[in-house]
Enzyme design. Sequence first.
Site, mmCIF file in Angstrom:
data_model
loop_
_atom_site.group_PDB
_atom_site.id
_atom_site.type_symbol
_atom_site.label_atom_id
_atom_site.label_comp_id
_atom_site.label_asym_id
_atom_site.label_seq_id
_atom_site.Cartn_x
_atom_site.Cartn_y
_atom_site.Cartn_z
ATOM 1 N N HIS A 61 0.831 -1.202 0.000
ATOM 2 C CA HIS A 61 0.000 0.000 0.000
ATOM 3 C C HIS A 61 0.866 1.253 0.000
ATOM 4 O O HIS A 61 2.075 1.187 0.240
ATOM 5 C CB HIS A 61 -0.930 0.024 1.225
ATOM 6 C CG HIS A 61 -2.155 -0.821 1.066
ATOM 7 N ND1 HIS A 61 -2.176 -2.156 1.387
ATOM 8 C CD2 HIS A 61 -3.395 -0.519 0.597
ATOM 9 C CE1 HIS A 61 -3.390 -2.638 1.144
ATOM 10 N NE2 HIS A 61 -4.144 -1.672 0.660
ATOM 11 N N LYS A 69 -0.771 4.929 4.464
ATOM 12 C CA LYS A 69 -1.669 3.986 5.139
ATOM 13 C C LYS A 69 -1.196 3.772 6.571
ATOM 14 O O LYS A 69 -0.031 3.446 6.820
ATOM 15 C CB LYS A 69 -1.742 2.660 4.387
ATOM 16 C CG LYS A 69 -2.777 1.702 4.981
ATOM 17 C CD LYS A 69 -3.090 0.563 4.035
ATOM 18 C CE LYS A 69 -4.132 -0.378 4.630
ATOM 19 N NZ LYS A 69 -5.400 0.321 4.934
#
Length: 233
Positions: free
Chosen positions: A131, A135
């Site tokens: 990600h 995040k």
Amino acid sequence: MKIALLGYGKMGKEIEKIALERGHEIVLKKTEENDFNGLENADVAIDFSIPTAATENISTCFNYNIPVVSGTTGWLEQYDEMVVLCNEKNGAFLYGSNFSVGVNLFFELNAYLAKLMANIKEYNVSMEEIHHTQKLDAPSGTAISLADGIIAATDYTNWTLENPSENQIHIDAKRIEDVPGTHSVFYKSAVDEIEIKHTAFSRQGFALGAVVAAEWIKGKKGIFSMKDVLNLG
């Protein structure tokens, strides 16, 4: 439909864009700097906030008798409490670790593959998720959902980010700039490897799924998931 956005980061802005394109109205953009003023006008709320704000956002919606769709991850230790409160208030709650249609189909594929592999002991399972660097939680909620799908069908009992012991699934959580979300599941033996993978190209699929879920839950009561929205049960 009148929508309250609880959390107005990158996902909140993408949800707003898609909601407006689909003819909806945004009556609240909740951030850390403002309160819930306007929530009472909403037909449904969509929560993409931060882990520390999720339970307050969700419980406030129940107190206002407003259905809530939540995609915030990293707070699930309190999930059962929110389910109890939702039932007490006769509310409507839909949580999803990922609202992408493709990812929810991937969940089903993952669960089916786990059932096929359950009694084939030559293979060890592991996972990778990638990600963007903003995040906050690791592993992702999507990765945890994938691991739970494997655990439900096999002898694996838990997941870990560290070196796995017996019956643990290792999850390699990577954070790389500008990656919306990539999830891979590996079954590896001494002679070969099976891999299934989902790659998101943008946040648009997540946002569209969240708006579709909000449209679906309006007027309903109970606890739901994307399996209900997509009729995957």
